[in-house]
Design a protein around this motif. Structure first.
Motif, PDB file in Angstrom:
ATOM      1  N   LEU A   1      64.650  35.304  12.500  1.00  0.00           N
ATOM      2  CA  LEU A   1      64.611  34.852  14.051  1.00  0.00           C
ATOM      3  C   LEU A   1      63.297  34.887  14.642  1.00  0.00           C
ATOM      4  O   LEU A   1      62.347  35.750  14.360  1.00  0.00           O
ATOM      5  CB  LEU A   1      65.664  35.621  14.820  1.00  0.00           C
ATOM      6  N   GLY A   2      63.487  33.894  15.590  1.00  0.00           N
ATOM      7  CA  GLY A   2      61.963  33.834  16.430  1.00  0.00           C
ATOM      8  C   GLY A   2      61.243  32.627  16.389  1.00  0.00           C
ATOM      9  O   GLY A   2      61.500  31.664  15.325  1.00  0.00           O
ATOM     10  N   ASN A   3      60.262  32.520  17.056  1.00  0.00           N
ATOM     11  CA  ASN A   3      59.252  31.427  16.760  1.00  0.00           C
ATOM     12  C   ASN A   3      57.816  31.603  16.457  1.00  0.00           C
ATOM     13  O   ASN A   3      57.367  32.355  16.747  1.00  0.00           O
ATOM     14  CB  ASN A   3      58.934  31.155  18.514  1.00  0.00           C
TER      15      ASN A   3
ATOM     16  N   GLY B   1      64.694  28.796  13.286  1.00  0.00           N
ATOM     17  CA  GLY B   1      63.817  28.521  14.566  1.00  0.00           C
ATOM     18  C   GLY B   1      64.410  28.820  15.673  1.00  0.00           C
ATOM     19  O   GLY B   1      65.173  29.866  15.840  1.00  0.00           O
ATOM     20  N   VAL B   2      64.005  28.192  16.978  1.00  0.00           N
ATOM     21  CA  VAL B   2      64.534  28.542  18.087  1.00  0.00           C
ATOM     22  C   VAL B   2      65.164  27.355  19.022  1.00  0.00           C
ATOM     23  O   VAL B   2      64.893  26.532  18.475  1.00  0.00           O
ATOM     24  CB  VAL B   2      63.536  29.266  19.114  1.00  0.00           C
ATOM     25  N   LEU B   3      66.077  27.600  19.830  1.00  0.00           N
ATOM     26  CA  LEU B   3      66.793  26.642  20.462  1.00  0.00           C
ATOM     27  C   LEU B   3      65.709  25.503  21.192  1.00  0.00           C
ATOM     28  O   LEU B   3      66.042  24.269  20.884  1.00  0.00           O
ATOM     29  CB  LEU B   3      67.637  27.207  21.695  1.00  0.00           C
ATOM     30  N   GLY B   4      64.779  25.929  21.406  1.00  0.00           N
ATOM     31  CA  GLY B   4      63.678  24.997  22.129  1.00  0.00           C
ATOM     32  C   GLY B   4      62.948  23.753  21.248  1.00  0.00           C
ATOM     33  O   GLY B   4      62.684  22.783  21.414  1.00  0.00           O
ATOM     34  N   GLN B   5      63.279  24.210  19.812  1.00  0.00           N
ATOM     35  CA  GLN B   5      62.558  23.776  18.610  1.00  0.00           C
ATOM     36  C   GLN B   5      63.712  22.668  17.872  1.00  0.00           C
ATOM     37  O   GLN B   5      63.207  21.426  17.636  1.00  0.00           O
ATOM     38  CB  GLN B   5      61.926  24.633  17.616  1.00  0.00           C
ATOM     39  N   THR B   6      64.904  23.187  17.671  1.00  0.00           N
ATOM     40  CA  THR B   6      65.859  22.616  17.140  1.00  0.00           C
ATOM     41  C   THR B   6      66.898  22.069  17.879  1.00  0.00           C
ATOM     42  O   THR B   6      67.539  21.109  17.615  1.00  0.00           O
ATOM     43  CB  THR B   6      66.615  23.667  16.282  1.00  0.00           C
TER      44      THR B   6
ATOM     45  N   ILE C   1      73.377  27.400  13.278  1.00  0.00           N
ATOM     46  CA  ILE C   1      72.583  26.858  12.128  1.00  0.00           C
ATOM     47  C   ILE C   1      73.404  27.724  11.131  1.00  0.00           C
ATOM     48  O   ILE C   1      73.501  27.381   9.923  1.00  0.00           O
ATOM     49  CB  ILE C   1      71.100  27.044  12.520  1.00  0.00           C
ATOM     50  N   LEU C   2      73.223  29.104  11.385  1.00  0.00           N
ATOM     51  CA  LEU C   2      73.629  30.347  10.466  1.00  0.00           C
ATOM     52  C   LEU C   2      74.910  30.113   9.968  1.00  0.00           C
ATOM     53  O   LEU C   2      75.262  30.241   8.845  1.00  0.00           O
ATOM     54  CB  LEU C   2      73.235  31.458  11.068  1.00  0.00           C
TER      55      LEU C   2
END
Length: 302
Positions: free
Chosen positions: A109-111, A154-159, A166-167
């Motif tokens: 998890l994470g950016n 990824g993170v919410l702001g990216q995807t 997603i998981l």
């Protein structure tokens, strides 16, 4: 209202209780310190809903490994010792029903573009995945033991999607028996930045330690056991201010009640929207990340 320091670590929640509250109903504490290797392992068990309410954390086991920065970033032997202890604790916290041929989904998890939040993606890149070598893909059995697959959501702001969304999709198609999640955490103590590892069988609430709560990732939401490994990489700026002022006021002879009253008055100016990370966080992410990845690889291969 008293200033409340944010943290993802169960051990820090336990330590926040007054010293005269040694026993917390529904919570047990076990400590083990290896004087030779200078590694401290603490296990906090929340056994029932009374303990969960007191600790404000889910029922389950929270194992903390504390090590010394001055050794791990200078001595490879010490880093190996910490890694072996992590491997041992990870093997102990994995569900006992997991078979040797189980499928394990490892998630980072994470950016990856924000260094303090890049631990999960970095570790995942070092994981030895092997599910694609199984008989259903190659036509012959090349891989025995656990089948490892990996995912960086990824993170919410990216995807534009929650990591949990997603998981869930991956789990529905891959059908893993267990998920192992790696993430960056927040701490109340500067001393614990990148020198503490927390393992828990309760899953994780991404962003909870910095007040950016995302959908929970645990057995209830994923329908499979979820083990989380986290390392604190940030501390709230207000915590640093609080600790510095508290030490100064204590030195001047102010009582606990007077200090609490003082912080109540300046609570709104504590800077609780800012978080601090070490200046060499990139090096620490790599060092600790490599150690975690090696421990996971060794544990799941064994």
């Amino acid at each position: 209202m008293r200033y409340e320091k944010r943290t993802d670590l169960a051990i820090e929640v336990k330590e926040s209780f007054p010293k005269d509250h040694v026993e917390i109903p529904g919570v047990s504490l076990q400590e083990n310190y290896d004087k030779l290797k200078k590694i401290k392992v603490t296990s906090v068990r929340i056994m029932n809903h009374i303990g969960a309410r007191q600790m404000k954390k889910p029922i389950g086991t929270y194992t903390t490994i504390d090590f010394e920065e001055r050794f791990i970033f200078e001595q490879k032997d010490y880093m190996d010792a910490v890694g072996k202890r992590l491997q041992k604790e990870l093997a102990a916290i994995l569900p006992h029903k997991i078979k040797k041929d189980a499928t394990i989904l490892v998630t980072g998890l994470g950016n990856r573009f924000a260094t303090p939040d890049a631990l999960g993606p970095y570790v995942l890149e070092q994981i030895e995945v092997n599910r694609h070598l199984s008989v259903q893909y190659v036509g012959m059995e090349l891989q025995k033991g656990m089948k490892i697959c990996g995912m960086i959501p990824g993170v919410l702001g990216q995807t534009g999607m929650e990591s949990s969304e997603i998981l869930k999709g991956v789990i529905e198609n891959v059908h893993p028996d267990c998920m192992l999640v790696i993430d960056s955490l927040a701490t109340r103590s500067i001393k614990r930045l990148c020198t503490t590892i927390q393992l828990t069988d309760t899953g994780i609430s991404p962003g909870a330690g910095i007040g950016n709560n995302r959908s929970e990732i645990n057995q209830n939401t994923m329908n499979i056991p979820v083990i989380a490994i986290g390392v604190p990489t940030v501390v709230e700026a207000g915590t640093i201010v609080y600790d510095t002022l508290e030490a100064a006021l204590q030195k001047e002879g102010y009582s606990t009640k007077e200090i609490a009253l003082f912080f109540d008055r300046i609570h709104d100016k504590m800077g609780d929207s800012f978080f601090v990370t070490p200046k060499d966080i990139d090096e620490k992410i790599k060092t600790v990340g490599d150690m975690i990845a090696n421990s996971i690889n060794a544990c799941l291969a064994g």
